[in-house]
Design an enzyme around this catalytic site. Structure first.
Site, PDB file in Angstrom:
ATOM      1  N   TYR A 144       0.855  -1.194   0.000  1.00 14.07           N
ATOM      2  CA  TYR A 144       0.000   0.000   0.000  1.00 14.07           C
ATOM      3  C   TYR A 144       0.884   1.234   0.000  1.00 14.07           C
ATOM      4  O   TYR A 144       1.820   1.341   0.792  1.00 14.07           O
ATOM      5  CB  TYR A 144      -0.895  -0.005   1.243  1.00 14.07           C
ATOM      6  CG  TYR A 144      -1.845   1.166   1.326  1.00 14.07           C
ATOM      7  CD1 TYR A 144      -2.896   1.306   0.427  1.00 14.07           C
ATOM      8  CD2 TYR A 144      -1.698   2.151   2.315  1.00 14.07           C
ATOM      9  CE1 TYR A 144      -3.779   2.369   0.507  1.00 14.07           C
ATOM     10  CE2 TYR A 144      -2.584   3.224   2.401  1.00 14.07           C
ATOM     11  CZ  TYR A 144      -3.621   3.321   1.498  1.00 14.07           C
ATOM     12  OH  TYR A 144      -4.497   4.388   1.584  1.00 14.07           O
ATOM     13  N   ASP A 239       9.257   2.884   0.019  1.00 17.83           N
ATOM     14  CA  ASP A 239       8.178   3.534   0.756  1.00 17.83           C
ATOM     15  C   ASP A 239       8.378   3.192   2.225  1.00 17.83           C
ATOM     16  O   ASP A 239       8.019   2.109   2.676  1.00 17.83           O
ATOM     17  CB  ASP A 239       6.820   3.046   0.242  1.00 17.83           C
ATOM     18  CG  ASP A 239       5.660   3.625   1.048  1.00 17.83           C
ATOM     19  OD1 ASP A 239       5.922   4.294   2.077  1.00 17.83           O
ATOM     20  OD2 ASP A 239       4.506   3.393   0.657  1.00 17.83           O
ATOM     21  N   LYS A 267       3.740   8.949   8.948  1.00 20.12           N
ATOM     22  CA  LYS A 267       3.566   8.340  10.264  1.00 20.12           C
ATOM     23  C   LYS A 267       4.570   8.882  11.304  1.00 20.12           C
ATOM     24  O   LYS A 267       4.420  10.006  11.722  1.00 20.12           O
ATOM     25  CB  LYS A 267       3.556   6.819  10.135  1.00 20.12           C
ATOM     26  CG  LYS A 267       2.408   6.424   9.170  1.00 20.12           C
ATOM     27  CD  LYS A 267       2.024   4.972   9.090  1.00 20.12           C
ATOM     28  CE  LYS A 267       0.723   4.841   8.332  1.00 20.12           C
ATOM     29  NZ  LYS A 267       0.755   4.037   7.124  1.00 20.12           N
TER      30      LYS A 267
END
Ligand SMILES: *Cc1c(COP(=O)(O)O)cnc(C)c1O
Length: 429
Positions: A144, A239, A267
């Site tokens: 994702y 990522d 995050k």
């Protein structure tokens, strides 16, 4: 436990917010029942609106690596807010956090801040395309990278959870430029590259997959990708929205000793405020506007409150690097505890773990890619989720999500979690 007030608030929310939530996985569609509304959180605990206390293994899906409402982070935000919350003009704190991030992460010279992981990955791909002059990208099934169109081709987490791997609204034109590869399968990637010679701008990957449960890279896989990219003029994008500042101070690049060409963050880097970032060597980053022709912008990018939270968080991690070893030890302890309890109760399971990321799959088949992640028994997972919840342990409401440990968790909390699992396991068989 009673969730009366949560359920009432959820009914109210559903009237004005689609599905009652501002991000789909927060709804309990994958496990059934109503989501829990949070009143406040501190350290390793969530306090819900019905007065229940829960041990939190989501930690805002990763950012709260030190625990909730961590004092230096909260104080930095409060102090900053008194001076104004947004200017749309440069501030010194943006340079400060940039310098610190660059000093912590290997192989990056410049970094740009955005507002989410989605934005970071979307911008990183545009930069890779602008830099290479090529259109196609390779992503891995089950990884994702946020919800921008190029990635919703067969995305992980939310999209799997809802059984709509290809979202309506993504055009065929966009989809044709995204090639899907199988995680941990180098031959598959090599084949895609040779079938699309000189057309692939970048390979984007979660160096440790965290959105189909936790899946470690097989030995030699990331190195193999690095080599394939180098040989074929393709940029390798790590990522690290989930792994950055979590697996090590320098993220997966440091842990596996591999240099990516572009790295994305989110995050943890925002300390719980909306922050994303992407970074690379100078030669690549200089292609970005206003220095270069690749356009990218943001009214609230580098927002002072967000930068204050992020800077305070990175400073804490940088000055106390033992945190990463401590988290790994706690996660290993949890792994061993859960594993032996499930084995004693004859429950088929596989537990995957890297650093402070861990996931429990209800299948004995090793989980190494999206297909093997999908084998797990979802009915067992649902029972497990609700059982743990009733014992006061909050894990992600989907079998395709990783649990995140935070440093505020004590060994007593871990023991309570293992004991909860022991009680729940007897109901699973
Ligand atoms: C969470 C996540 C994203 C998206 O970040 P948002 O801030 O939710 O947009 C991208 N990539 C990975 C690996 C993630 O875990």
């Amino acid at each position: 436990m009673i969730y009366k007030r949560s359920s009432a608030l959820f009914s109210e929310a559903q009237r004005v917010i689609p599905g009652g939530v501002n991000s789909p996985v927060r709804a309990f569609n994958a496990v059934g029942g109503d989501p829990i509304f949070v009143e406040k959180a501190k350290g390793a605990y969530l306090y819900d609106v019905d007065g229940n206390t829960l041990i939190d293994y989501i930690n805002s899906w990763g950012p709260m690596i030190l625990g909730h409402a961590h004092k230096p982070v909260v104080e930095a935000v409060v102090e900053k807010a008194k001076k104004g919350t947004s200017f749309g003009m440069p501030t010194q704190i943006e340079t400060e956090i940039a310098e610190l991030a660059i000093s912590m992460v290997p192989n990056i010279d410049k970094i740009r801040f955005v507002n989410s992981g989605t934005e970071a990955c979307m911008s990183a791909v545009r930069l890779a395309r602008g830099y290479t002059g090529r259109d196609k990208i390779i992503k891995f099934a089950g990884c994702y990278h946020g919800h921008s169109d190029s990635f919703l081709i067969q995305a992980g987490s939310g999209a799997i959870t809802f059984g709509t791997p290809n979202s309506p609204g993504v055009t065929k034109g966009t989809a044709k430029d995204t090639l899907l590869a199988t995680y941990n399968d180098l031959n598959n990637v090599a084949k895609l590259i040779s079938e699309n010679e000189n057309e692939i701008a970048c390979i984007i990957i979660e160096p440790v997959a965290g959105n189909m449960g936790c899946i470690p890279p097989a030995k030699g896989f990331l190195n193999g990708l690095r080599q394939l990219c180098r040989e074929n003029g393709i940029l390798l994008i790590f990522d690290e929205v989930m792994t950055g500042f979590r697996l090590a101070k320098g993220g997966a690049q440091e842990l596996y000793n591999i240099d990516a060409d572009i790295v994305t963050f989110g995050k943890v880097i925002g300390g719980g405020l909306p922050v994303g970032a992407f970074a690379a060597r100078e030669e690549i980053m200089n292609h970005l506007a206003p220095l270069g022709p690749v356009y990218q912008a943001g009214t609230l990018s580098g927002n002072p409150l967000a930068m204050a939270a992020g800077l305070a968080m990175l400073k804490e991690l940088n000055k106390n690097q033992k945190i990463f070893d401590s988290l790994t030890a706690k996660t290993e302890y949890l792994h061993n505890g859960l594993g032996s309890v499930l084995t004693q109760n004859s429950i088929d399971h596989t537990i995957n773990r890297v650093g402070s990321m861990i996931s429990v799959h209800f299948s004995e088949t090793p989980v190494t890619n999206f297909d093997t992640a999908a084998i797990g028994n979802n009915e067992t997972f649902k029972k497990f989720f609700h059982g743990m919840l009733s014992e006061g342990v909050y894990i992600a409401p989907s079998a395709f999500e990783t649990w995140f440990l935070c440093e505020a968790l004590s060994y007593e909390d871990l023991d309570k979690t293992i004991e909860a699992c022991n009680k729940v396991a007897t109901t699973l068989a």
